[in-house]
Design an enzyme around this catalytic site. Structure first.
Site, PDB file in Angstrom:
ATOM      1  N   HIS A 153      24.830   0.418  -6.318  1.00  0.00           N
ATOM      2  CA  HIS A 153      24.435   1.372  -7.359  1.00  0.00           C
ATOM      3  C   HIS A 153      23.414   0.835  -8.357  1.00  0.00           C
ATOM      4  CE1 HIS A 153      27.779   0.105 -10.451  1.00  0.00           C
ATOM      5  NE2 HIS A 153      27.367  -0.925  -9.741  1.00  0.00           N
ATOM      6  N   HIS A 154      22.992  -0.426  -8.218  1.00  0.00           N
ATOM      7  CA  HIS A 154      21.939  -0.948  -9.098  1.00  0.00           C
ATOM      8  C   HIS A 154      20.549  -0.787  -8.488  1.00  0.00           C
ATOM      9  CE1 HIS A 154      24.902  -2.472 -11.792  1.00  0.00           C
ATOM     10  NE2 HIS A 154      25.373  -3.368 -10.940  1.00  0.00           N
ATOM     11  N   CYS A 155      20.472  -0.376  -7.241  1.00  0.00           N
ATOM     12  CA  CYS A 155      19.169  -0.244  -6.571  1.00  0.00           C
ATOM     13  C   CYS A 155      18.661   1.179  -6.691  1.00  0.00           C
ATOM     14  CB  CYS A 155      19.291  -0.638  -5.103  1.00  0.00           C
ATOM     15  SG  CYS A 155      17.694  -0.704  -4.255  1.00  0.00           S
TER      16      CYS A 155
END
Length: 409
Positions: A153-155
């Site tokens: 979910h950080h990309c």
């Protein structure tokens, strides 16, 4: 601008192998041995357990829930698949080992030839990304699905980070919007300890996507711009424990679903909220995580909303066991049914050995621990009553006027 949007809508879809057909005798549990990262011990330089995904499956096998033939095996996402979301410039940047070292937070990766980085680091991520995309299709067909990996979910489309190289959540929703009839609105329920800034940036101005994000306000990534995309934001303090966390979750997920009716829920079920996790810095117990997952699935299933779960972060060795225990709990409560897979006999070659197979560990310590927290009598009640099962939470803090929900088959 309208002409540009219209031309984008008319752009023909590429041919993909990711949306493969599956058998009814397979659980909508997606996993490949290719998920696991192992290369000369270098993976141990990051606190993430790079073998977590395989350990989850091993625990489920030991409990007698799954076999290799009752799991869904995904394919690796190709560059053409990834270009559905990612820019060519970003994908090209991954050909530099220095870039991948920064994303994975493992500096020695920068010293490796890129063909090794592609094979040993990025290839497992591409398989997990393919798994999340396929799990989206399965959720719409079966009512639920779990990718035993994913949750990067950080990309975002043009930037990786935080051990996240591909935007699998964004990709899964884009595939659903483009390829599955009846999917026009989606909700992301992100309960990882960290803010999900990647998918937030990707869906910043997309009214089709409602994001609810619970995260520790005092840790990475501190992305103020991405926060603008969150429709329901819950910023937690360090060391938040079960009682407060579960009270907030019950209230906010109910509120979110009253505000927005999605066609699918993507549930980012990070276990880095576990007490003692070196990066999450929260204080949720193992049973608190199991109940958290139960709450989310109960809300989705009783409202008839397909749900896709990804496992996301979790930086302690115990998390694999907790995730497996949670899946077994969901099965026991009838929240993730699959009668065909449950009753599927072993393959012909294994039938002669079936009598010698060990009894399920679910009959021993694993489920006996769960039974101490989850009343068996509840299995004869409506799914709506699951909110009250085994909860350590003081129910006086939960709204009493929420109507009972009818379970959906």
């Amino acid at each position: 601008m309208e002409d540009d949007d219209e031309s984008e809508k008319k752009k023909p879809l590429h041919v993909t192998q990711l949306y493969r057909d599956t058998e009814k005798t397979q659980w909508p549990l997606v996993y490949s041995s290719e998920y696991n990262i192992s290369f000369l011990g270098m993976e141990k330089l990051h606190p993430f357990d790079a073998g977590k995904w395989g350990n989850i499956i091993n625990f489920l096998k030991e409990a007698g829930m799954v076999r290799d033939d009752t799991l869904v095996v995904p394919l690796e996402a190709t560059e053409e698949d990834l270009l559905m979301v990612h820019t060519k410039r970003y994908l090209s940047s991954l050909r530099w080992s220095m870039t991948v070292a920064g994303i994975t937070e493992i500096p020695p990766v920068a010293l490796l030839p890129n063909f090794i980085v592609q094979r040993k680091v990025l290839r497992p991520f591409r398989y997990q990304t393919g798994g999340t995309i396929l799990a989206g299709k399965l959720a719409m067909e079966r009512g639920w699905a779990v990718n035993v990996g994913g949750g990067f979910h950080h990309c975002s489309s043009d930037k990786g980070g935080g051990f996240c190289a591909y935007a699998d959540i964004t990709l899964s929703l884009r595939f659903l919007f483009d390829r599955v009839e009846g999917v026009a609105r989606a909700m992301i329920v992100d309960l990882d300890a960290h803010q999900g800034n990647g998918h937030e940036r990707d869906f910043m101005d997309d009214e089709r996507v409602y994001i609810m994000d619970f995260y520790n306000r005092g840790i990475y990534p501190h992305d103020g711009y991405a926060k603008r995309a969150i429709k329901r934001k819950v910023e937690l303090e360090h060391f938040t424990s079960d009682r407060e966390y579960l009270r907030l979750l019950r209230n906010h997920i109910e509120g979110a679903l009253n505000e927005f009716t999605p066609d699918v829920i993507v549930y980012n079920a990070g276990t880095d909220i576990l007490d003692g996790d070196p990066l999450g810095n929260l204080s949720i117990s193992a049973q608190g995580i199991i109940e958290r997952d139960q709450i989310v699935f109960q809300k989705a299933r009783t409202r008839g909303i397909p749900i896709l779960m990804v496992t996301s972060g979790g930086y302690m060795r115990e998390t694999a066991r907790i995730i497996a225990d949670s899946i077994l709990n969901l099965r026991q409560l009838g929240l993730i049914p699959c009668d065909e897979a449950q009753n599927c006999p072993p393959p012909a070659l294994d039938r002669n050995n079936a009598a010698s197979m060990p009894r399920s560990r679910s009959e021993g310590g694993l489920m006996s621990r769960l039974r101490s927290c989850v009343s068996r009598s509840s299995t004869n009640q409506d799914l709506a009553s699951i909110d009250d099962i085994g909860s350590p939470v003081d129910r006086t803090d939960t709204p009493a006027d929420i109507p009972a929900e009818t379970p959906t088959e």
